[in-house]
Design a protein around this motif. Sequence first.
Motif, PDB file in Angstrom:
ATOM      1  N   TYR A  52     103.841  50.128  16.340  1.00 32.75           N
ATOM      2  CA  TYR A  52     102.641  50.834  15.892  1.00 32.75           C
ATOM      3  C   TYR A  52     101.538  50.795  16.945  1.00 32.75           C
ATOM      4  CZ  TYR A  52     100.616  46.201  15.100  1.00 32.75           C
ATOM      5  OH  TYR A  52     100.146  44.923  15.265  1.00 32.75           O
ATOM      6  N   GLU A  53     101.708  49.988  17.980  1.00 39.35           N
ATOM      7  CA  GLU A  53     100.686  49.826  19.000  1.00 39.35           C
ATOM      8  C   GLU A  53     100.788  50.918  20.063  1.00 39.35           C
ATOM      9  OE1 GLU A  53     100.473  45.900  20.700  1.00 39.35           O
ATOM     10  OE2 GLU A  53     101.297  44.986  18.896  1.00 39.35           O
ATOM     11  N   GLU A 171      95.323  50.953  13.190  1.00 39.53           N
ATOM     12  CA  GLU A 171      95.340  51.012  14.654  1.00 39.53           C
ATOM     13  C   GLU A 171      94.863  52.375  15.152  1.00 39.53           C
ATOM     14  OE1 GLU A 171      96.758  49.375  18.548  1.00 39.53           O
ATOM     15  OE2 GLU A 171      96.234  48.525  16.612  1.00 39.53           O
ATOM     16  N   MET A 172      95.013  53.401  14.323  1.00 38.87           N
ATOM     17  CA  MET A 172      94.832  54.779  14.766  1.00 38.87           C
ATOM     18  C   MET A 172      93.401  55.151  15.160  1.00 38.87           C
ATOM     19  SD  MET A 172      96.946  57.095  15.565  1.00 38.87           S
ATOM     20  CE  MET A 172      98.428  56.571  14.708  1.00 38.87           C
ATOM     21  N   PRO A 173      92.341  54.725  14.461  1.00 40.05           N
ATOM     22  CA  PRO A 173      90.996  55.140  14.888  1.00 40.05           C
ATOM     23  C   PRO A 173      90.677  54.780  16.334  1.00 40.05           C
ATOM     24  CG  PRO A 173      90.904  54.267  12.664  1.00 40.05           C
ATOM     25  CD  PRO A 173      92.288  53.998  13.171  1.00 40.05           C
ATOM     26  N   ALA A 174      90.918  53.527  16.720  1.00 39.84           N
ATOM     27  CA  ALA A 174      90.634  53.111  18.096  1.00 39.84           C
ATOM     28  C   ALA A 174      91.572  53.801  19.075  1.00 39.84           C
ATOM     29  CB  ALA A 174      90.771  51.593  18.216  1.00 39.84           C
ATOM     30  N   ARG A 175      92.804  53.974  18.671  1.00 42.46           N
ATOM     31  CA  ARG A 175      93.789  54.615  19.543  1.00 42.46           C
ATOM     32  C   ARG A 175      93.404  56.074  19.820  1.00 42.46           C
ATOM     33  NH1 ARG A 175     100.192  53.985  18.089  1.00 42.46           N
ATOM     34  NH2 ARG A 175     101.055  55.058  19.917  1.00 42.46           N
ATOM     35  N   LEU A 176      92.946  56.768  18.787  1.00 42.23           N
ATOM     36  CA  LEU A 176      92.537  58.159  18.949  1.00 42.23           C
ATOM     37  C   LEU A 176      91.258  58.281  19.776  1.00 42.23           C
ATOM     38  CD1 LEU A 176      93.242  59.661  15.422  1.00 42.23           C
ATOM     39  CD2 LEU A 176      94.400  60.233  17.556  1.00 42.23           C
ATOM     40  N   ARG A 177      90.303  57.392  19.552  1.00 38.67           N
ATOM     41  CA  ARG A 177      89.058  57.464  20.310  1.00 38.67           C
ATOM     42  C   ARG A 177      89.293  57.197  21.797  1.00 38.67           C
ATOM     43  NH1 ARG A 177      87.001  55.186  15.386  1.00 38.67           N
ATOM     44  NH2 ARG A 177      85.707  56.769  14.346  1.00 38.67           N
ATOM     45  N   ALA A 178      90.256  56.325  22.088  1.00 39.85           N
ATOM     46  CA  ALA A 178      90.581  56.063  23.491  1.00 39.85           C
ATOM     47  C   ALA A 178      91.153  57.309  24.162  1.00 39.85           C
ATOM     48  CB  ALA A 178      91.580  54.913  23.585  1.00 39.85           C
ATOM     49  N   ILE A 179      91.782  58.170  23.388  1.00 38.96           N
ATOM     50  CA  ILE A 179      92.386  59.392  23.923  1.00 38.96           C
ATOM     51  C   ILE A 179      91.429  60.569  23.861  1.00 38.96           C
ATOM     52  CG2 ILE A 179      94.239  61.088  23.556  1.00 38.96           C
ATOM     53  CD1 ILE A 179      95.938  58.740  22.440  1.00 38.96           C
ATOM     54  N   LEU A 180      90.736  60.725  22.736  1.00 43.94           N
ATOM     55  CA  LEU A 180      89.915  61.914  22.495  1.00 43.94           C
ATOM     56  C   LEU A 180      88.442  61.707  22.816  1.00 43.94           C
ATOM     57  CD1 LEU A 180      91.484  63.043  19.081  1.00 43.94           C
ATOM     58  CD2 LEU A 180      92.113  63.754  21.403  1.00 43.94           C
ATOM     59  N   GLY A 181      88.048  60.449  23.020  1.00 47.27           N
ATOM     60  CA  GLY A 181      86.654  60.170  23.327  1.00 47.27           C
ATOM     61  C   GLY A 181      85.911  59.606  22.125  1.00 47.27           C
ATOM     62  N   ASP A 182      84.876  58.846  22.400  1.00 47.73           N
ATOM     63  CA  ASP A 182      84.111  58.193  21.338  1.00 47.73           C
ATOM     64  C   ASP A 182      83.364  59.186  20.449  1.00 47.73           C
ATOM     65  OD1 ASP A 182      84.924  55.696  22.169  1.00 47.73           O
ATOM     66  OD2 ASP A 182      83.177  55.379  23.461  1.00 47.73           O
ATOM     67  N   ASP A 183      83.130  60.390  20.959  1.00 47.05           N
ATOM     68  CA  ASP A 183      82.382  61.375  20.180  1.00 47.05           C
ATOM     69  C   ASP A 183      83.270  62.194  19.248  1.00 47.05           C
ATOM     70  OD1 ASP A 183      80.061  60.564  21.437  1.00 47.05           O
ATOM     71  OD2 ASP A 183      80.244  62.068  23.039  1.00 47.05           O
TER      72      ASP A 183
END
Length: 401
Positions: A52-53, A171-183
Amino acid sequence: MQQIIIIGAGFAGMYAAIAAAKVRHDQGVSPEALRIAVVSPEPHLVIRPRLYEQKPETMAAPLSDLFNALDIHYIRGRAETIDTAANTITVVDADGKASTHAYDRLVLAAGSHLFRPGIPGIEHAFSTAQLDEAVALDRHLHALAAKPSTPARNTVVVGGAGFTGLEVATEMPARLRAILGDDADIRVVIVDRSASVAPEMGAEPRPYIEETLNRLGVESKLGAGIGSLDGKGVTLGDGEYIESDTIVWAAGMRASPLTAQIPAERDPLGRIIGEADLRVPGIANVFATGDNVKAATDADGHFCLMSCQHANRLGSFAGHNAATDLLGLETKPYDQPSYVTCLDLGGDVALFTRGWTAKVEVTGADAKKIKQEINTVWIYPPKADKETAFAAAESVRTINY
């Protein structure tokens, strides 16, 4: 020469091989007189609990050095057929070439696969059940960055609010923000037919899990389940439609189809109902272990689960018993009276429980440290030397958490 064949190089298969090699060593039997062979497509242990990581392609630990150090023979390929009357298995390699191998004792440790129900469009769902599937999901997530920002791009729907679904979702919120950006306007939705999250864990851990989901902004849609998928989103059982480019199915596992080739009683998950020493009833030279067996863990009516915690110990017992039985020694009944869970809840938070009633013992950052210890140390193969590996096999067969 006599031969023990172990089908599978997962947690159960690895420890079955190590434990069998320990018996052979302790009894002064040479590898030439008793060959221990492991069959798997690749000589590595997939660290399945970590899929899942992020970077799932790194979640495979090599086993060749360990096998060489312990004089364990490796057969590269996939076991396709088991003939319990002839005491043989057929292995097919990557080029499609088939070979037949005879056994004196067989240990079935072929693992499990994700159960995909007959939901319309289920083929559109990703999963983290196998290494290649987790890698495909990770590549898909990174590819989202090249798409325009839309609700569908920014939304992940996770089908299943059990252990795996919760770890994927948190795990997904941080994983997505790392890819799509904090905004990025991230939305993660976890869906389950049950009336609550983590239904198998009971009531005590639930408030902490729900509080963490709320803090992370992970939505829970309960009591409806996923009704259909169309490649652009999901329709829930209550008719609600959620636009999403990313649906992850994380609800239910089934034992390897190889269990159906062995004439024995199986449970609804496809697991063989094993005897106390993990022998297949009525087939004296075949043992089932890991996700391929249903076995009592204690005298209180509890049975092993499809988890690495149980697979390690089951594997060690099965390998030990296959070897001792072949050498005319007494087998040992499997038991596992202690049971713990450590649920990753994203960020620096986890939840540690003890016992079948899931009594909460540790939460937050302290529990996260335990989870990190489990994920980076405990579930990896032992060092490739006999003393360390044999001690590890003995430890997983005797440890009480």
